[in-house]
Write an enzyme that holds these catalytic residues in place. Structure first.
Site, PDB file in Angstrom:
ATOM      1  N   CYS A  19       0.766  -1.114   0.165  1.00  8.83           N
ATOM      2  CA  CYS A  19       0.053  -0.195   0.286  1.00  8.83           C
ATOM      3  C   CYS A  19       0.756   1.377  -0.056  1.00  8.83           C
ATOM      4  O   CYS A  19       1.463   1.588  -0.813  1.00  8.83           O
ATOM      5  CB  CYS A  19      -1.126  -0.079   1.319  1.00  8.83           C
ATOM      6  SG  CYS A  19      -2.391   1.138   0.883  1.00  8.83           S
TER       7      CYS A  19
ATOM      8  N   GLU B 156      -0.485  -8.327   4.926  1.00 10.44           N
ATOM      9  CA  GLU B 156      -0.323  -8.644   6.268  1.00 10.44           C
ATOM     10  C   GLU B 156      -1.485  -8.691   7.242  1.00 10.44           C
ATOM     11  O   GLU B 156      -1.521  -8.900   8.313  1.00 10.44           O
ATOM     12  CB  GLU B 156       0.691  -7.392   6.923  1.00 10.44           C
ATOM     13  CG  GLU B 156       0.183  -5.895   7.242  1.00 10.44           C
ATOM     14  CD  GLU B 156       0.075  -5.281   5.603  1.00 10.44           C
ATOM     15  OE1 GLU B 156       0.285  -5.886   4.626  1.00 10.44           O
ATOM     16  OE2 GLU B 156      -0.215  -4.209   5.841  1.00 10.44           O
TER      17      GLU B 156
ATOM     18  N   HIS C 205      -3.071  -5.533   1.293  1.00 10.34           N
ATOM     19  CA  HIS C 205      -2.343  -5.767   2.633  1.00 10.34           C
ATOM     20  C   HIS C 205      -2.191  -7.302   2.860  1.00 10.34           C
ATOM     21  O   HIS C 205      -3.094  -7.773   3.917  1.00 10.34           O
ATOM     22  CB  HIS C 205      -3.186  -5.017   3.646  1.00 10.34           C
ATOM     23  CG  HIS C 205      -3.072  -3.475   3.688  1.00 10.34           C
ATOM     24  ND1 HIS C 205      -1.788  -2.821   4.250  1.00 10.34           N
ATOM     25  CD2 HIS C 205      -4.175  -2.476   3.029  1.00 10.34           C
ATOM     26  CE1 HIS C 205      -2.195  -1.386   3.888  1.00 10.34           C
ATOM     27  NE2 HIS C 205      -3.288  -1.404   3.337  1.00 10.34           N
TER      28      HIS C 205
END
Lengths: 192, 301
Positions: free
Chosen positions: A82, A175, A173
Site C-alpha cells: 500500500c 499482512e 495488505h
C-alpha cells in the site's frame, strides 16, 4: 539461514507486518524480525518491509530521519504494501511524496477513491494456486510498469501486485489477511 | 491470469474498517477548520485531519448546541488534501452520520465534543460502510463502543482545555484494566464483564491480546510535543491533537514538532530538540475549575 528482516517503523501497521513475518518464518526460526526506527539499523538487514500507512507522512519521516539514500540503495529484498508500494515507485502522481525509485513503476495514490471504496476481494496472483484474500484500503495502483517488472496481479482498474528481482510490492495488505503465502514466496526468493 | 471483477468486491466489512484504523497507527490526527489549516497539517506529516466548524476550545467559548460542521466546510477540506478526512457527529445522531458518509469522509468521530443528540443510544455503527471512532474513559465504555461497531477508540481526555491530565487518567484506566485481566479464569472474566457492562467475548479477547481489539488513540488536552510523547509512552497507538495546534503561537512549527515527537516518543534528546523555540502553547484550563456541565468527557456512557 539466520537472517534479519526489518519493518520500517516510522508510521503505519508495523506490528501487523512484524507478526505476519514471524508467523511466516514459523516457531524456532533463526531469522529475526525487528522494528526499524533509526537509519543506522538499515545496513545489516537482509530484507525490509515498507508497511501500509499514510505515504505523505512516512515519506516526510524518511527524509527527516535521513533514510532516503539508505533505502534507495538497499541491496536486500523489499516487501512493500500500500503506502510502501507508493514509496518504492519511480514516479508518483503527487509531489507530496518523494518516491525512493527502487521499482521501475509509476504509481497513482488513492487510485480506487476514498475509504468508502476500500474493499476485500479474492484475487488471482501469478505463482499461487488458489486466489488470495486481498484487502484494499485507500489503495494505490501501478499505472506504469517497466520492462523488467513482472506483473503478479491486476484488477479491472490496473496492476495491483508486482515483482522486480528480490522486491515485491502490493496495492493491498497481505499482512492483514492471515494468509502468509506471499510472505513465504518473498522469503523463499531470499533463501530466508 | 483472470482479471478480478468489480462486482466481486466487498465493501465496509469489519476487516476493512479496522484495517483503515491500523493504517493510522503511530500518527497524529489534527483538528482543522479550513483548507489552509488542512494543508499545514498535511505538510507537517499528519496522517489525517478532523474537519470541524470550530476547534474544541472555541466550542467551549461559543456555548450553545454544537453540531456537525457545514458540509461546504467538510468538502472544502476534502478537496484540499490527499490524506484521510474525518468528521464529527453528535452522539446518537445517525442522520448526521449518514450525511458525512454521503459527503465521502473517511472516518466518522461520534464525539462528546458536540452536544449529544440521544441520551439513550449511540449510533449503530455496524450499518455504515464508513468506519467510526468513538471516545471512552474506561474499558467498559471502550468495549461497548466496539460492540456497537466502532473500528477505533480514542480516550476522551478533556477536549479544548490544553490540559493533558484527563487524557492520562483515561489512558491509564484502560491500560490498567486490561493488565488486570491477565491471569483471570474464564469465569472471572465473565464476572468482570458484568461489572464493567461490557460483552464477555470482548473482555476475553482483550485478556488474550493484552490490548483493545481495535486501535486506541489518545485525545483531549494534548497541547505540546511532550504531551503527545507522554500519551505514546502510556500505550496510545497515536494521538489526536485538537486545539493544541491551531491555538498555539506557531501552528506550522507546533504541527511538525508533534509529528516528530510521536515518531521519536522514547528519545528524550529528540523531544528536547523538537520542543525548543515553539513559542506559546495554547492557553490551558484547570479541569478542576470546570462545572459539571462543562466537562465534555461526561457525555456518553
Amino acid at each position: 539461514m539466520a537472517g534479519k528482516i526489518g519493518v520500517l517503523a516510522l508510521q503505519g501497521d508495523v506490528s501487523e507486518h512484524i507478526g505476519a513475518f514471524e508467523r511466516a518464518l514459523g516457531p524456532g526460526a533463526e531469522t529475526r524480525v525487528v522494528a526499524v526506527r533509526r537509519a543506522e539499523q538499515i545496513a545489516d538487514l537482509d530484507a525490509i518491509a515498507l508497511p501500509g500507512g499514510e505515504s505523505t507522512t512516512i515519506s516526510r519521516l524518511i527524509e527527516k530521519n535521513g533514510m532516503h539514500r539508505l533505502l534507495a540503495e538497499f541491496e536486500g529484498g523489499i516487501f512493500a504494501t500500500c503506502a510502501g508500494m507508493v514509496l518504492v515507485a519511480s514516479e508518483v502522481d503527487d509531489p507530496r511524496v518523494s518516491p525512493l525509485g527502487i521499482l521501475d513503476i509509476g504509481v497513482e495514490r488513492n487510485a480506487f477513491g476514498r475509504q468508502a471504496e476500500s474493499h476485500e476481494a479474492y484475487l488471482e496472483i501469478a505463482g499461487l494456486d488458489e486466489p488470495f484474500h486481498a484487502i484494499f484500503i485507500r489503495a494505490p495502483l501501478a499505472s506504469r510498469v517497466g520492462a523488467g517488472v513482472e506483473v503478479l496481479a491486476r484488477t479491472e482498474l490496473g496492476v495491483v501486485a508486482v515483482r522486480q528481482g528480490r522486491h515485491m510490492a502490493f496495492s493491498f495488505h497481505p499482512e492483514l489477511a492471515g494468509d502468509l503465502r506471499l510472505h513465504r514466496l518473498f522469503l523463499e526468493n531470499l533463501s530466508l | 491470469m483472470r482479471i478480478m471483477k468489480l462486482e466481486e468486491l466487498r465493501f465496509g466489512t469489519e476487516l476493512i474498517k479496522r484495517g483503515f484504523a491500523s493504517m493510522q497507527k503511530g500518527g497524529v490526527i489534527m483538528d482543522v477548520v479550513n483548507a489552509e489549516q488542512a494543508l499545514i497539517a498535511e505538510e507537517a506529516g499528519a496522517v489525517a485531519v478532523m474537519a470541524l466548524e470550530r476547534v474544541p476550545a472555541d466550542i467551549r467559548k461559543a456555548g450553545g448546541v454544537a453540531r456537525m460542521a457545514d458540509p461546504t466546510k467538510i468538502l472544502e477540506i476534502i478537496d484540499a488534501v490527499s490524506i484521510p478526512v474525518m468528521g464529527k457527529v453528535r452522539i446518537g445522531h445517525f442522520v448526521e452520520a449518514q450525511v458525512l458518509e454521503a459527503l465521502g469522509v473517511d472516518m466518522i468521530d461520534e464525539s462528546e465534543v458536540l452536544t449529544p443528540a440521544d441520551e439513550q443510544f449511540h449510533v449503530d455503527k455496524t450499518g455504515f460502510t464508513v468506519p467510526f471512532v468513538c471516545g471512552a474513559r474506561n474499558l467498559g465504555e471502550a468495549l461497548r463502543r466496539v460492540n456497537e461497531g466502532a473500528a477505533m477508540i480514542r480516550t476522551k481526555g478533556e477536549a479544548g482545555t490544553g490540559n493533558v491530565v484527563e487524557a492520562v487518567r483515561h489512558m491509564r484506566a484502560i491500560m490498567g484494566e486490561i493488565r488486570a485481566l491477565e491471569g483471570m479464569s474464564s469465569q472471572e472474566l465473565i464476572a468482570r464483564a458484568r461489572e464493567i457492562e461490557a460483552p464477555a467475548d470482548l473482555v476475553a479477547e482483550c485478556a488474550r491480546l493484552g490490548r483493545l481489539p481495535v486501535v486506541n488513540f489518545s485525545a483531549g488536552g494534548i497541547a505540546t510535543p511532550a504531551d503527545a510523547a507522554l500519551m505514546m509512552q502510556l500505550g496510545a497507538d497515536g494521538v489526536f491533537v485538537g486545539s493544541g495546534i491551531f491555538k498555539s503561537g506557531s501552528p506550522e512549527r507546533m504541527a511538525k514538532a508533534v509529528v516528530e515527537a510521536v515518531n521519536n516518543y522514547t528519545d528524550p534528546k529528540v523531544l528536547a530538540d523538537v520542543s525548543s523555540g515553539l513559542g506559546e502553547a495554547m492557553p490551558g484550563l484547570d479541569v478542576k475549575t470546570l462545572r459539571d456541565d462543562e466537562r465534555l468527557a461526561e457525555r456518553g456512557w
